[in-house]
Design an enzyme around this catalytic site. Structure first.
Site, PDB file in Angstrom:
ATOM      1  N   HIS B 215       5.873  25.950 -32.572  1.00 56.52           N
ATOM      2  CA  HIS B 215       5.115  25.828 -33.820  1.00 56.52           C
ATOM      3  C   HIS B 215       6.132  25.607 -34.934  1.00 56.52           C
ATOM      4  O   HIS B 215       6.708  26.559 -35.462  1.00 56.52           O
ATOM      5  CB  HIS B 215       4.324  27.132 -34.014  1.00 56.52           C
ATOM      6  CG  HIS B 215       3.481  27.202 -35.245  1.00 56.52           C
ATOM      7  ND1 HIS B 215       2.104  27.172 -35.205  1.00 56.52           N
ATOM      8  CD2 HIS B 215       3.810  27.317 -36.555  1.00 56.52           C
ATOM      9  CE1 HIS B 215       1.616  27.269 -36.437  1.00 56.52           C
ATOM     10  NE2 HIS B 215       2.638  27.364 -37.269  1.00 56.52           N
ATOM     11  N   HIS B 217       7.444  24.018 -38.651  1.00 52.59           N
ATOM     12  CA  HIS B 217       7.108  23.531 -39.986  1.00 52.59           C
ATOM     13  C   HIS B 217       8.165  22.493 -40.376  1.00 52.59           C
ATOM     14  O   HIS B 217       9.311  22.582 -39.971  1.00 52.59           O
ATOM     15  CB  HIS B 217       7.058  24.686 -40.986  1.00 52.59           C
ATOM     16  CG  HIS B 217       5.803  25.509 -40.841  1.00 52.59           C
ATOM     17  ND1 HIS B 217       5.163  26.104 -41.886  1.00 52.59           N
ATOM     18  CD2 HIS B 217       5.060  25.806 -39.756  1.00 52.59           C
ATOM     19  CE1 HIS B 217       4.082  26.743 -41.463  1.00 52.59           C
ATOM     20  NE2 HIS B 217       3.997  26.583 -40.163  1.00 52.59           N
ATOM     21  N   CYS B 248       2.983  19.760 -49.036  1.00 50.91           N
ATOM     22  CA  CYS B 248       2.774  18.775 -50.087  1.00 50.91           C
ATOM     23  C   CYS B 248       4.012  17.889 -50.103  1.00 50.91           C
ATOM     24  O   CYS B 248       5.120  18.391 -50.008  1.00 50.91           O
ATOM     25  CB  CYS B 248       2.604  19.516 -51.413  1.00 50.91           C
ATOM     26  SG  CYS B 248       2.234  18.405 -52.777  1.00 50.91           S
ATOM     27  N   ASN B 257       3.045  22.287 -41.823  1.00 51.05           N
ATOM     28  CA  ASN B 257       3.213  22.190 -40.384  1.00 51.05           C
ATOM     29  C   ASN B 257       3.604  20.774 -40.000  1.00 51.05           C
ATOM     30  O   ASN B 257       3.346  19.812 -40.728  1.00 51.05           O
ATOM     31  CB  ASN B 257       1.883  22.503 -39.690  1.00 51.05           C
ATOM     32  CG  ASN B 257       1.493  23.952 -39.803  1.00 51.05           C
ATOM     33  OD1 ASN B 257       1.902  24.778 -39.006  1.00 51.05           O
ATOM     34  ND2 ASN B 257       0.707  24.280 -40.830  1.00 51.05           N
TER      35      ASN B 257
END
Lengths: 319, 319
Positions: B215, B217, B248, B257
């Site tokens: 997972h 980012h 953003c 993510n």
């Protein structure tokens, strides 16, 4: 910011040569005309950050690339390259080489296409004709004592032909090597490479891997993963552009180069030395973003550069 | 767009499970409050695109995450998960589990921290206390016949502690596995992982690699390169968020993510099947960008989505 440590992993080089293309390949694709004085400051800041290879400009016909029409003035203002620093200039033909020689340049870059269609559209010649012309220019440059870098465009995909045969890329790379290019940069001109096509091209090459550089555009977000795979396969020279110049974070035509800062973040945390200072690059690219009036597409620049440095940036939705 | 072909490379899985976190982890980090009806449409579009694992929401205290305060209404509007589709809901404690059970959920996700500081700040408990509490919740969920997914936060770096010891990540992952979690997701909560730290953590794990998900980012642009390294080391489940929700493209806090579209572009060109339709995802994320009033940070969405779909996007500098 706390230190997140350096964690090397096996099978990667200890040192990578970062070849900075922001001032040429980056600016060439920026619509906002940048004053010569800003370009001078950009190149000087890139060198001050520790870059030892900065492509400065191109002697193409000014009507083709108005952004680089000030090539001679820029080189004059910059003066000779400092000791230990390469400042190559792109030349498309003999006339470009003559202008580069008149400007006192010590290294030129020449380019070829890996596809017939792009050769005809970009150079108005067949692939073989363009290789013959390029060999003439490279030979003349070598005879004058210049170093030569060679680019191969469209190595991993072409907007007209689709997939590209790695054997053709290998043939063009060999032609550049035979013509005296000491560094051959494999360009993903439209950003469609993925790790499989990168490995396929590297496996097909005949030229020594020490002479190979990779040049990825981040159009589809693949540039850094592709770079990693290339390093795993023995490549140790990577092209990148300060702040991902040449791209825009929210344009359909977001075809920017791999951002130097995103590359440095990875390499340095892997314990791979580059000699380039990340903080200096972030500051330089944040400054350049204000010159262009829009944010950098580099993730690292946006994460680390104080927003106050980028007054032209739209108001973020996030705090 | 022409076809650029599929080029597999060795040492990667044939199939990857994409676990879609946009509706929960993504929206949780978006400041713009999204109406429940939009969330319903988002989840329905994600399932229609072929996703078989969509985390829908979280039963945290509404005052902590106002964006997800409508968890019960959302689940009620969605109805039961379609056959073959997992729709887990995040629960922080026993009370969250009870609310999830009342809503008819068939799978919950629980979370632990890999660092003492984040455990105390996020959960107000020591690391060991949080593992004990989580084991209780997971055991109760299993006793009710629910499947359990476990998250480990801050696996590769922590904003207060800096580098994280892979042995601690391994210990927490084992605790989740022992508590009945069938899938354990290693979270790079602040986006500071690089390929070396990914390999170090995967090498330290004791739990079977088939039970591991990653997972990442994309704060520093490393998410896809990290994912590739994880796949090379046997991982075959990857978390990602539609359009990189939660980030953003031009904010200092761009902690989104990994974008599902950027992941799919890579996997599909490597010949790795996912069952998820890329075009449908691009359309969904372009639509979601209009809902949020800002462009997606996904490179693929920006390259492929017609700008007309994103009227709230700032005027590009590029044509």
């Amino acid at each position: 910011m706390p230190e997140y440590g350096i964690t090397p992993t096996t099978g990667l080089p200890d040192r990578v040569r970062v070849y900075e293309v922001g001032a040429r390949d980056g600016l060439q694709n920026e619509k906002t005309l940048v004053p010569t004085a800003v370009k001078v400051e950009l190149v000087q800041r890139l060198v001050a950050a520790g870059h030892t290879a900065v492509e400065t400009t191109s002697f193409v016909r000014p009507e083709w690339v108005p952004q680089l029409a000030d090539a001679a003035e820029l080189l004059d203002a910059l003066g000779p390259a400092p000791d230990g620093v390469r400042m190559p200039v792109l030349v498309p033909n003999r006339r470009g080489l003559d202008r580069a020689l008149a400007a006192g340049v010590r290294e030129v870059a020449v380019f070829a296409s890996a596809t017939e269609t792009f050769a005809r559209r970009n150079l108005n010649r067949s692939l073989d004709e363009s290789l013959a012309a390029l060999t003439e220019v490279a030979t003349a440059a070598r005879a004058e004592g210049l170093a030569v870098r060679g680019y191969v465009s469209m190595c991993f995909g072409d907007p007209w032909e689709g997939a590209v045969d790695p054997a053709v890329v290998a043939r063009v790379a060999t032609a550049l090597h035979d013509a005296g290019a000491s560094e051959i940069s494999l360009g993903d001109t439209i950003g469609v490479a993925t790790p499989g096509s990168v490995v396929a091209v590297l496996d097909a090459l005949v030229v020594p891997v020490d002479a190979v550089a990779v040049h990825f555009h981040d159009t589809y977000g693949q540039a850094l993963a592709n770079t990693l795979v290339a390093l795993q396969h023995g490549v140790s020279c990577v092209d990148s552009a300060a702040g991902g110049l040449g791209g825009c974070p929210y344009a359909e035509s977001a075809t920017g180069n791999l951002a130097t800062e995103d590359l440095l973040w990875q390499l340095h945390h892997l314990g791979i030395s580059t000699g380039v200072d990340l903080d200096a690059m972030v500051a330089t690219s944040a400054w350049m973003a204000t010159q262009l009036g829009r944010p950098s597409p580099s993730r690292v620049v946006n994460a680390l550069a104080p927003p106050a440095l980028s007054p032209a940036v739209p108001t973020p939705q996030e705090s």
